[in-house]
Design an enzyme around this catalytic site. Structure first.
Site, PDB file in Angstrom:
ATOM      1  N   GLN A  31       1.148  11.232  12.506  1.00 53.45           N
ATOM      2  CA  GLN A  31       0.716   9.849  12.671  1.00 53.45           C
ATOM      3  C   GLN A  31       1.799   8.989  13.311  1.00 53.45           C
ATOM      4  O   GLN A  31       2.947   9.390  13.432  1.00 53.45           O
ATOM      5  CB  GLN A  31       0.341   9.259  11.304  1.00 53.45           C
ATOM      6  CG  GLN A  31       1.444   9.395  10.256  1.00 53.45           C
ATOM      7  CD  GLN A  31       0.954   9.452   8.827  1.00 53.45           C
ATOM      8  OE1 GLN A  31      -0.183   9.106   8.548  1.00 53.45           O
ATOM      9  NE2 GLN A  31       1.815   9.874   7.910  1.00 53.45           N
ATOM     10  N   ASP A  86       6.593   6.386   0.771  1.00 52.16           N
ATOM     11  CA  ASP A  86       7.473   5.203   0.750  1.00 52.16           C
ATOM     12  C   ASP A  86       8.333   5.160  -0.510  1.00 52.16           C
ATOM     13  O   ASP A  86       9.357   4.496  -0.550  1.00 52.16           O
ATOM     14  CB  ASP A  86       6.651   3.918   0.908  1.00 52.16           C
ATOM     15  CG  ASP A  86       5.528   3.838  -0.101  1.00 52.16           C
ATOM     16  OD1 ASP A  86       5.800   3.603  -1.289  1.00 52.16           O
ATOM     17  OD2 ASP A  86       4.354   4.020   0.295  1.00 52.16           O
ATOM     18  N   ASP A 137       1.619  19.786   2.835  1.00 49.01           N
ATOM     19  CA  ASP A 137       0.256  19.264   2.783  1.00 49.01           C
ATOM     20  C   ASP A 137      -0.228  19.303   1.323  1.00 49.01           C
ATOM     21  O   ASP A 137      -0.277  20.367   0.710  1.00 49.01           O
ATOM     22  CB  ASP A 137      -0.620  20.152   3.674  1.00 49.01           C
ATOM     23  CG  ASP A 137      -2.067  19.694   3.703  1.00 49.01           C
ATOM     24  OD1 ASP A 137      -2.398  18.714   3.003  1.00 49.01           O
ATOM     25  OD2 ASP A 137      -2.854  20.308   4.436  1.00 49.01           O
ATOM     26  N   ASP A 156      -1.598   8.908  -3.981  1.00 48.55           N
ATOM     27  CA  ASP A 156      -1.122   7.677  -3.329  1.00 48.55           C
ATOM     28  C   ASP A 156      -1.295   7.863  -1.831  1.00 48.55           C
ATOM     29  O   ASP A 156      -0.334   8.104  -1.108  1.00 48.55           O
ATOM     30  CB  ASP A 156       0.359   7.495  -3.725  1.00 48.55           C
ATOM     31  CG  ASP A 156       0.945   6.208  -3.175  1.00 48.55           C
ATOM     32  OD1 ASP A 156       0.207   5.446  -2.537  1.00 48.55           O
ATOM     33  OD2 ASP A 156       2.149   5.989  -3.380  1.00 48.55           O
TER      34      ASP A 156
HETATM   35  N1  AG3 Z   1      -1.657   3.426   0.538  1.00 52.16           N
HETATM   36  C1  AG3 Z   1      -2.513   2.803   1.503  1.00 52.16           C
HETATM   37  C2  AG3 Z   1      -3.692   2.103   0.991  1.00 52.16           C
HETATM   38  C3  AG3 Z   1      -4.722   1.885   2.038  1.00 52.16           C
HETATM   39  C4  AG3 Z   1      -4.486   0.725   2.936  1.00 52.16           C
HETATM   40  N2  AG3 Z   1      -5.558   0.617   3.898  1.00 52.16           N
HETATM   41  C5  AG3 Z   1      -5.556  -0.176   4.966  1.00 52.16           C
HETATM   42  N3  AG3 Z   1      -4.572  -1.008   5.200  1.00 52.16           N
HETATM   43  N4  AG3 Z   1      -6.570  -0.140   5.791  1.00 52.16           N
HETATM   44  C6  AG3 Z   1      -0.470   2.731   0.296  1.00 52.16           C
HETATM   45  C7  AG3 Z   1       0.689   3.570  -0.026  1.00 52.16           C
HETATM   46  C8  AG3 Z   1       1.665   2.822  -0.863  1.00 52.16           C
HETATM   47  N5  AG3 Z   1       2.564   3.683  -1.537  1.00 52.16           N
END
Ligand code: AG3
Length: 280
Positions: A31, A86, A137, A156
């Site tokens: 990505q 993160d 993965d 997450d």
């Molecule tokens: N996870 C992303 C949640 C989805 C956000 N979606 C969006 N902006 N369209 C967050 C990871 C944090 N640790």
């Protein structure tokens, strides 16, 4: 000249933040990752152009994805985090001295590298010796895992497009169920029901979990930078009900300092508005 970041939430809704500086742009095999410094939300990380974390509101998401299950079962010792590159989820988990081991399986090393460089307040526990960080993965990891040793699995993830897609499938949830202990809990980020696309994703994830786990509930939080700002989490469990089995006294005795979560809010977060209730 003004610089603005925009995430398209629907064909007719945009969410924009005024940007001070574009700090980083990188492409991994999975990505595209960008780091922007914004006026209102501080530093922001995007994946394929979508908001993942901002310095200003990440506490809501990470408090809710971690402390809700931790307050239901006070004996959680072994945790699996899927995604979460993160580091925010692991940071909150490390507040619990009784957690012995966390396997964190992040597909994309670039996410951890960028978090370490630009988000030190979020990534600060990624090197903790109790955390076993694997760049793999998550779908494959749960497929290959043999025994049911986890007390808690936290998914997450990104939205169910791109590398996060496999983390919203029945096959993946079945493997998670299999590797959870007999009183295991699974928590996921469950999108939102306000707009069409996230609603489809939220309902699908929930109905798949319902076919596998005996107890499945959704709970909510206000996350201003995610589509609609109204975000849901899924709580799927083999034994514990997230509200009836909340061990508030025990959790409060741990004296964990949180900015969003508390045990009253825990109960309230499972009380859904009528328009949401009808979906679940
Ligand atoms: N996870 C992303 C949640 C989805 C956000 N979606 C969006 N902006 N369209 C967050 C990871 C944090 N640790």
């Amino acid at each position: 000249m003004e610089l603005w970041y925009t995430e398209k939430h629907t064909n007719s809704v945009n969410f924009s933040l005024k940007v001070k500086e574009h700090l980083f742009s990188g492409q991994s095999e999975f990505q595209k990752l960008d780091v922007l410094d914004t006026y209102e939300y501080g530093k922001l990380m995007t994946l394929d152009g979508l908001v993942m974390v901002t310095e200003k509101d990440e506490f809501v998401y990470h408090d809710m994805i971690v402390h809700v299950p931790m307050a239901v079962n006070p004996n959680i010792k072994k945790v699996l985090v899927i995604g979460g590159g993160d580091g925010g989820t692991v940071r909150e988990l490390m507040r619990y001295e009784h957690i012995e081991h966390v396997d964190m399986v992040e597909i994309d090393k670039l996410v951890c590298d960028a978090a370490k460089e630009f988000f030190p307040t979020i990534s600060c526990e990624l090197e903790n010796p109790r955390v076993n960080l694997l760049y793999e993965d998550g779908v494959k990891f749960v497929e290959d895992s043999k025994d049911n040793t986890y007390d808690l699995i936290i998914i997450d993830s990104t939205d169910p497009i791109g590398p996060g897609e496999g983390l919203f499938t029945t096959a993946f949830y079945k493997n998670c169920f299999r590797i959870l202990k007999e009183d295991g809990i699974l928590v996921n980020q469950n999108e939102s029901v306000f707009y069409h696309d996230t609603k489809e994703a939220a309902l699908k994830a929930n109905s798949k979990l319902r076919k596998i786990f005996p107890i499945v509930k959704v709970y909510q939080a206000c996350i201003p930078t995610y589509p609609s700002g109204y975000w849901l989490f899924g709580f799927a469990s083999k034994k514990y009900d997230p509200v009836k089995d909340l061990n508030a006294e025990k959790w409060n005795s741990l004296n964990i300092k949180t900015k969003y979560y508390n045990t009253d809010l825990h109960v309230g977060s499972f009380a859904l508005p009528n328009f949401v209730k009808e979906f679940f």
